[in-house]
Design a protein around this motif. Sequence first.
Motif, PDB file in Angstrom:
ATOM      1  N   THR A   1       0.831  -1.196   0.000  1.00 26.79           N
ATOM      2  CA  THR A   1       0.000   0.000   0.000  1.00 26.79           C
ATOM      3  C   THR A   1       0.872   1.255   0.000  1.00 26.79           C
ATOM      4  N   ASP A   2       0.517   2.219  -0.862  1.00 24.15           N
ATOM      5  CA  ASP A   2       1.148   3.528  -0.901  1.00 24.15           C
ATOM      6  C   ASP A   2       0.177   4.500  -0.236  1.00 24.15           C
ATOM      7  N   LEU A   3       0.376   4.793   1.056  1.00 19.50           N
ATOM      8  CA  LEU A   3      -0.582   5.603   1.794  1.00 19.50           C
ATOM      9  C   LEU A   3      -0.611   7.056   1.305  1.00 19.50           C
ATOM     10  N   ALA A   4       0.498   7.577   0.821  1.00 21.92           N
ATOM     11  CA  ALA A   4       0.496   8.945   0.307  1.00 21.92           C
ATOM     12  C   ALA A   4      -0.412   9.037  -0.920  1.00 21.92           C
ATOM     13  N   LEU A   5      -0.296   8.042  -1.809  1.00 23.24           N
ATOM     14  CA  LEU A   5      -1.172   8.003  -2.973  1.00 23.24           C
ATOM     15  C   LEU A   5      -2.620   7.791  -2.538  1.00 23.24           C
ATOM     16  N   GLY A   6      -2.829   6.871  -1.592  1.00 25.48           N
ATOM     17  CA  GLY A   6      -4.177   6.602  -1.128  1.00 25.48           C
ATOM     18  C   GLY A   6      -4.832   7.817  -0.505  1.00 25.48           C
ATOM     19  N   ARG A   7      -4.057   8.590   0.258  1.00 30.75           N
ATOM     20  CA  ARG A   7      -4.621   9.783   0.902  1.00 30.75           C
ATOM     21  C   ARG A   7      -4.978  10.834  -0.145  1.00 30.75           C
ATOM     22  N   ARG A   8      -4.137  10.990  -1.141  1.00 32.12           N
ATOM     23  CA  ARG A   8      -4.424  11.960  -2.214  1.00 32.12           C
ATOM     24  C   ARG A   8      -5.705  11.574  -2.947  1.00 32.12           C
ATOM     25  N   ARG A   9      -5.840  10.284  -3.254  1.00 31.11           N
ATOM     26  CA  ARG A   9      -7.038   9.831  -3.960  1.00 31.11           C
ATOM     27  C   ARG A   9      -8.280   9.903  -3.068  1.00 31.11           C
ATOM     28  N   ALA A  10      -8.114   9.607  -1.790  1.00 31.75           N
ATOM     29  CA  ALA A  10      -9.254   9.673  -0.870  1.00 31.75           C
ATOM     30  C   ALA A  10      -9.766  11.109  -0.747  1.00 31.75           C
ATOM     31  N   ARG A  11      -8.869  12.085  -0.779  1.00 34.09           N
ATOM     32  CA  ARG A  11      -9.290  13.489  -0.761  1.00 34.09           C
ATOM     33  C   ARG A  11     -10.096  13.803  -2.019  1.00 34.09           C
ATOM     34  N   ALA A  12      -9.599  13.350  -3.153  1.00 37.07           N
ATOM     35  CA  ALA A  12     -10.318  13.597  -4.412  1.00 37.07           C
ATOM     36  C   ALA A  12     -11.664  12.890  -4.412  1.00 37.07           C
ATOM     37  N   ALA A  13     -11.687  11.662  -3.901  1.00 36.78           N
ATOM     38  CA  ALA A  13     -12.932  10.891  -3.861  1.00 36.78           C
ATOM     39  C   ALA A  13     -13.956  11.532  -2.935  1.00 36.78           C
ATOM     40  N   ALA A  14     -13.481  12.136  -1.847  1.00 35.67           N
ATOM     41  CA  ALA A  14     -14.398  12.790  -0.913  1.00 35.67           C
ATOM     42  C   ALA A  14     -15.177  13.902  -1.606  1.00 35.67           C
TER      43      ALA A  14
END
Length: 580
Positions: free
Chosen positions: A381-394
């Motif tokens: 898991t790449d948490l930095a990528l996941g956090r960026r995408r989760a912000r966009a998804a929100a």
Amino acid sequence: MTGDSAATAADPAVDAADAEQAGLPAGPVAPPEDPHWWRSAVIYQIYPRSFADGNGDGVGDLAGVRERLPYLADLGVDALWFTPWYESPLADGGYDVADYRRIHPAFGDLAEAEALIADALALGIRTIVDIVPNHVSDRHPWFQEALAAGPGSAARERFWFRRGRGDDGSGMPTGWRSNFSGDTWTRTTDPDGTPGEWYLHLFSPQQPDLNWNHPDVRREHEDILRFWFDRGVAGVRIDSAALLVKDPALPEVPEHPGPGEHPNQDRDELHDIYRGWRALADGYPGTRVLVGELWLPEIDRFARYLRPDELHTAFNFDFLASPWDARELRASIDETLAAHAPVHAPSTWVLSNHDVTRAVTRYGREDSSFAFATKRKGTPTDLALGRRRARAAALLTAALPGSLYIYQGDELGLPEVEDLPDELREDPMHERSGGVDPGRDGCRVPLPWRGTTPPFGFSPDQATAPPWLPQPADWAALTVQAQQSDPSSMLWLYRQALRIRRAEPALGDGPLTWLDAPDGVLAFSRGAAFVSVTNLSSAAVPLPPHQAILLSSSPLEGGLLPPDSTAWLRTQHPAGHLTT
């Protein structure tokens, strides 16, 4: 290009002056009483064990929730959905209910629940409770009575007791497989100590399935609805809503069951049950909503539950399960909206809940889709990528038509906790999979509120008991305290998004119009003056003409929207298209 500087890494939100210029209120706006509130509502899911501990025993409780109601009001939610807070042995996180009319002692008591409902309503926040009609706890008085009464008794008719196959009855009555892995039948022991009948449980052995052909079962659940509606709840969430009715013949599952042919899922008889529930709910003042948990692959079968005389809404799991891919997400959005349109029901959008891997972790994986069958320990898991995408998804989900659900902690950007010691895991999915499935405890770790060391304000300062699940030490950067004054934080993003969503008349329920966009970009307008653009491609893209940037999940790069980002735009005129 105007307004490009309105959203930066240090200031991704709209300040008071920007808000006034864009025609937005500077603070939260309490919604007026509206019988259609549920069609556009922002509903926050609370897992009581893990939200806030008011008495210092390491377990979240209703007192803790009451203390944190101002936080939820500031966040901007319209309703709270509580996973089961009832008396339960907690063999499955409370979804094994022993008594619907009593609160689990670790959470408080009925008076505390009534006070919480009233306190929340005073802040303009409604309460939705969880109902689990498919099964009860094996400690439920009905099941204990059935075990004591023995084969052929009237008490056993409320459940699915059957003699086993073979001369000695040692074979399970069916080969059905459990939603928690493993078998769906457990053999009882008769009072004389000899092996007895088997009973059905689509989940764990501690959750015997009820027989919904029995009038006692139907009457009891109608009484449960009245009990909680009488105490002021605004609705119920119906767990495993498509599983209640079984084919009385208990046939094996066909290899390719047609519509309504599955012996224990999506039976046509379910609709009469929910019509009765809807009539009951509609007999109360205001709007008491029925929200179904429906995991169904056929979208048209899903929509049948949302006809005007059945459920008000149902969870849209297709979107949650989709990978971070523009084509797949658009297909999910289109299919969902198309299925809801004929029955005039609003869609629901959700990124996480207490059953699935948290979005920050899921979106940081090579396979960012979700399926119980593919959940495994040790996935890179790449948490930095996941956090960026989760912000966009929100921002993407908050701009879609219908209602929005937020799972506690997603507004903090919490990741899945994947290194819990196995001896502390309580989810039966972990045990029944032989440890292959990590279970769901990783998304149920108690929330961090303040401070730099565990328990991060989850429990009072004088508490001596640790949280029931350990919190990672690096959550110090993710506490509410750490994020509330940081304009680049996930919490700040959520607060601004919900404030804008409430103020924008075109958001919530209503139409959506797709805009032409490059490959990998989702762009749509909501009304004549609002546009959402999500870039899921690998290159930065230009934004359409706009008057201002209301909010952006990431700072622009040279006036372009970078990959894995969403921007909300104020447009002066109806939007056209994006260009490459």
